[in-house]
Design a protein around this motif. Structure first.
Motif, PDB file in Angstrom:
ATOM      1  N   TYR A   1       0.784  -1.284   0.452  1.00  0.00           N
ATOM      2  CA  TYR A   1       0.157  -0.180  -0.150  1.00  0.00           C
ATOM      3  C   TYR A   1       0.741   0.996   0.339  1.00  0.00           C
ATOM      4  O   TYR A   1       0.294   2.111  -0.682  1.00  0.00           O
ATOM      5  N   LEU A   2       1.905   1.256   0.688  1.00  0.00           N
ATOM      6  CA  LEU A   2       2.864   2.197   1.115  1.00  0.00           C
ATOM      7  C   LEU A   2       4.383   1.909   0.660  1.00  0.00           C
ATOM      8  O   LEU A   2       4.658   1.340   1.247  1.00  0.00           O
TER       9      LEU A   2
ATOM     10  N   VAL B   1       7.800   7.124   2.866  1.00  0.00           N
ATOM     11  CA  VAL B   1       6.575   7.992   3.987  1.00  0.00           C
ATOM     12  C   VAL B   1       6.798   7.539   5.079  1.00  0.00           C
ATOM     13  O   VAL B   1       6.600   9.232   5.289  1.00  0.00           O
TER      14      VAL B   1
ATOM     15  N   ALA C   1       1.278   6.982   9.670  1.00  0.00           N
ATOM     16  CA  ALA C   1       1.191   6.334   7.878  1.00  0.00           C
ATOM     17  C   ALA C   1      -0.091   5.567   8.008  1.00  0.00           C
ATOM     18  O   ALA C   1      -0.270   5.725   6.658  1.00  0.00           O
TER      19      ALA C   1
ATOM     20  N   ALA D   1      -3.441   6.622   5.822  1.00  0.00           N
ATOM     21  CA  ALA D   1      -4.080   6.302   4.574  1.00  0.00           C
ATOM     22  C   ALA D   1      -5.291   6.287   4.494  1.00  0.00           C
ATOM     23  O   ALA D   1      -6.332   5.753   4.080  1.00  0.00           O
TER      24      ALA D   1
ATOM     25  N   PHE E   1       2.282  12.200   0.900  1.00  0.00           N
ATOM     26  CA  PHE E   1       1.321  11.590   0.041  1.00  0.00           C
ATOM     27  C   PHE E   1       0.882  12.386  -1.192  1.00  0.00           C
ATOM     28  O   PHE E   1       0.293  13.332  -1.560  1.00  0.00           O
TER      29      PHE E   1
ATOM     30  N   LEU F   1      -0.423   8.667  -4.874  1.00  0.00           N
ATOM     31  CA  LEU F   1      -0.733   7.677  -4.202  1.00  0.00           C
ATOM     32  C   LEU F   1      -1.792   7.784  -3.542  1.00  0.00           C
ATOM     33  O   LEU F   1      -2.878   6.863  -3.106  1.00  0.00           O
TER      34      LEU F   1
ATOM     35  N   LEU G   1      -4.869   4.417  -3.159  1.00  0.00           N
ATOM     36  CA  LEU G   1      -5.445   4.003  -1.695  1.00  0.00           C
ATOM     37  C   LEU G   1      -7.170   4.222  -1.848  1.00  0.00           C
ATOM     38  O   LEU G   1      -7.771   3.330  -1.514  1.00  0.00           O
TER      39      LEU G   1
END
Length: 634
Positions: free
Chosen positions: A192-193, A197, A234, A238, A268, A272, A276
């Motif tokens: 996901y990240l 980040v 984080a 998200a 972000f 991104l 998400l």
């Protein structure tokens, strides 16, 4: 007229009486004389017969004496020959003694030459191989060090130590624990990240303006975001990023609008946010929950990390010391090594001239052609399949080792058991074994465990499995051929050892397809991948079912296939109990018909050779018996 004695004469008759007695005795002897003469004649006849036998024996003795005389002459002649041979042997021994003396003299002279040769060879070896011995010891030392390094690499200790130290250094730079960083990389970083980040969030936490933007994006106050774990921040960002994208009109999803939310300042960007936003919210929430539980499981304390660093330092220190010592030692040997190199060069030249000949090159070409044909053959494909099986077995062993160390290797699954189609007519808790696709579930045996299981099955397979099954039939009172027919029906005689997964997650395994639940009752601690264990348990279970249904093998087979559901259909349908069986079980009990068709007709003939009446009666088998009784009464 009366008589009157005139003269009296006195007579003495004693002698006459004696004579008369002798005469009468003579008469008696005379009458018995024929019998005595007959006895005498018989005695003479017997004596004559004995004389004839004696004559025959004398004749045979004469022949034996002649044979003995002939043999004596032959023996005498052989003795004379042996005497001549002994004389020749004696002469040969005399010559041999002379030769032995000559050989001893020659051996004594040869021994002196060998001692001189040994002395020269020893001096030659000392001069030629002195340096070689040192280099051999040096090579052995290097090999030992390389072996130690290989061992450490094989069990991953060096990699574990390096990973622990590197993770601690990175986590400290972000204001996190090693467990938090590891958990974030596993739960968010790979899907996901981007791990970068975390750096943006950590930098924002270190400035007043950064905290302000973080608080705006996270929906928290500045004090909260200043002391919060960057990984948790984080995860929260998200989820909020997903909600922003979903709730913001498409015309407002721009980089300029995003600047005012604080997401851009927290690392972000718009791409991104889009990613998400298109990710299901349930996935992000699950990842956040997993992060909360994983950070404690994956944490390595500073004390343990420091111990790992000490381990790494000792390895590097030992390596540096050995490198320095060898460098100094080899510098002292520069001159001798030059001479050694020259000698090796000459030897290599000789070897090349002897090896790279036309004949050897042709042999090499033939070998390459043979290897090429092997690569294109079916044997190579089979070998590769076998190798793949071994790799799978090794992977399974590594997975088990990981589980032993506390590392979770089970894949996460989002399968919803409620969405799996299930045949409502079957109860998976009642089904003893596989149901050939009618009851499905999730989970089951992994590929690696399956590879290991098939390997164990192959190694433990008896030379004559049918004989084992026949023995189990007899031991448990089953009709001959029962277990062999079940073996063919259940696993195609050991070719298909793994059945489908049931709704409760259980799975049938082995030659006779026992589920884990049934194996607990009948396996007696054995191995479902082992043919002998399954044969014993299958025989015992079928024997139990046969007794339960009073020797009705069809009902026993149906119960083995469908479990206790058979009792329900018997209670509902009575004599027509088979009407309630599913198609699979109807197919399964065909085994009973096959067994019945294999029964042999036996003719018994009773013959009565007496005057009594004989009654003959044939009695049907008793429960759990598979033979008729013949009664004969008189």
């Amino acid at each position: 007229m009366s008589s009157t004695s005139i003269i009296k004469v006195q007579v003495d008759d004693t002698q006459f009486k004696s004579f008369l007695d002798l005469y009468q005795e003579y008469q008696e002897h005379l009458e018995s004389a024929p019998d005595d003469w007959k006895k005498v004649g018989d005695a003479i006849g017997d004596a004559g017969a004995d004389m004839e036998d004696f004559a025959d024996a004398s004749k045979a003795s004469k022949e034996f004496l002649l044979i003995a005389a002939t043999q004596s002459e032959i023996i005498s002649r052989e003795i004379r020959k042996a005497s001549a041979a002994n004389n020749a042997l004696l002469e040969s021994l005399t010559k041999n003694v002379t030769a032995q003396k000559s050989f001893a003299d020659q051996a004594e002279r040869s021994e002196k030459h060998m001692k001189e040769l040994k002395k020269g060879a020893s001096e030659f070896a000392h001069e030629i191989f002195g340096l070689g011995s040192f280099l051999m010891r040096l090579g052995a030392l290097g090999g030992s060090l390389a072996g130690l390094g290989g061992l450490l690499s094989g069990i991953g200790l060096k990699d574990l130590a390096s990973s622990a130290v590197d993770t601690q250094r990175s986590a400290r730079g972000l204001g996190m624990t090693p467990g938090q960083l590891t958990a974030f990389n596993q739960d968010f970083g790979t899907r996901y990240l981007d791990p970068g980040v975390l750096g943006s969030i950590s930098s924002a936490q270190s400035s007043f303006s950064g905290r302000m933007w973080l608080a705006r994006a996270a929906g928290e106050n500045m004090g909260q975001v200043a002391g919060e774990d960057p990984g948790q921040l984080a995860a929260n960002l998200a989820i909020r990023a997903h909600n922003w994208w979903v709730n913001t009109p498409a015309s407002m999803r721009t980089a300029e609008v995003l600047q005012s939310t604080g997401f851009t300042q927290s690392g972000f960007n718009l791409n991104l946010m889009k990613q998400l936003g298109n990710t299901p919210l349930a996935e992000l929430q699950r990842a956040a929950a997993q992060y909360g539980s994983d950070q404690g499981r994956f944490n390595v304390s500073d004390r343990n990390t420091d111990a790992w660093y000490g381990f790494l330092r000792q390895i590097k220190d030992a390596g540096n010391f050995i490198e320095t010592h060898l460098t100094n030692k080899l510098s002292d040997l520069a001159g001798p090594l030059q001479h050694f190199a020259d000698a090796v060069g000459k030897d290599v030249t000789v070897l090349i001239d002897q090896i790279f000949t036309p004949a050897n090159l042709n042999a090499l070409e033939d070998g390459i052609n043979g290897f090429t044909k092997y690569l294109g053959s079916s044997q190579f494909q089979q070998d590769m399949k076998d190798f793949a099986g071994l790799v799978a077995a090794v992977a399974g062993a590594m997975r088990k080792a990981a589980r032993f160390l506390g590392i979770d290797t089970s894949p996460s699954s989002s399968t919803n058991p409620a969405s799996i189609p299930v045949n409502p007519g079957l109860d998976p808790d009642e089904v003893q074994r596989e149901t050939r696709g009618q009851v499905r579930g999730y989970g089951g045996v992994s590929f690696a465990d399956k590879a290991l299981g098939y390997t164990r099955h192959k190694l433990n397979m008896p030379s004559d499995p049918r004989a084992v099954l026949a023995e189990m039939d007899a031991k448990n009172g089953l009709p001959a051929g029962t277990l062999e027919a079940m073996w063919a029906k259940e696993s195609s005689e050991g070719k298909n050892l793994v059945g489908p997964v049931l709704r409760n997650g259980d799975q049938a395994i082995g030659d006779l397809q026992f589920t884990g639940a049934a194996w607990k009752d009948w396996g007696k601690g054995g191995d479902r991948w082992n043919f002998m264990d399954e044969a014993k348990s299958g025989g015992a279970y079928m024997g139990f079912l046969s007794k339960r249904y009073q020797g009705d093998i069809a009902k026993a087979l149906a119960a083995y296939d469908w479990g206790r559901n058979v009792d329900k259909t018997i209670a509902q349908n009575g004599a027509n109990w088979q009407k309630g069986l599913p198609a699979e079980s109807m197919d399964y009990i065909k085994i009973a018909k096959i067994l019945n068709s294999q029964k042999q007709n036996v003719r018994v003939t009773v013959q009565n050779s007496t005057a009594a009446r004989v009654a003959v009666q044939i009695m049907r088998p008793q429960p759990n018996e598979h033979f008729y009784r013949l009664s004969v009464s008189v």
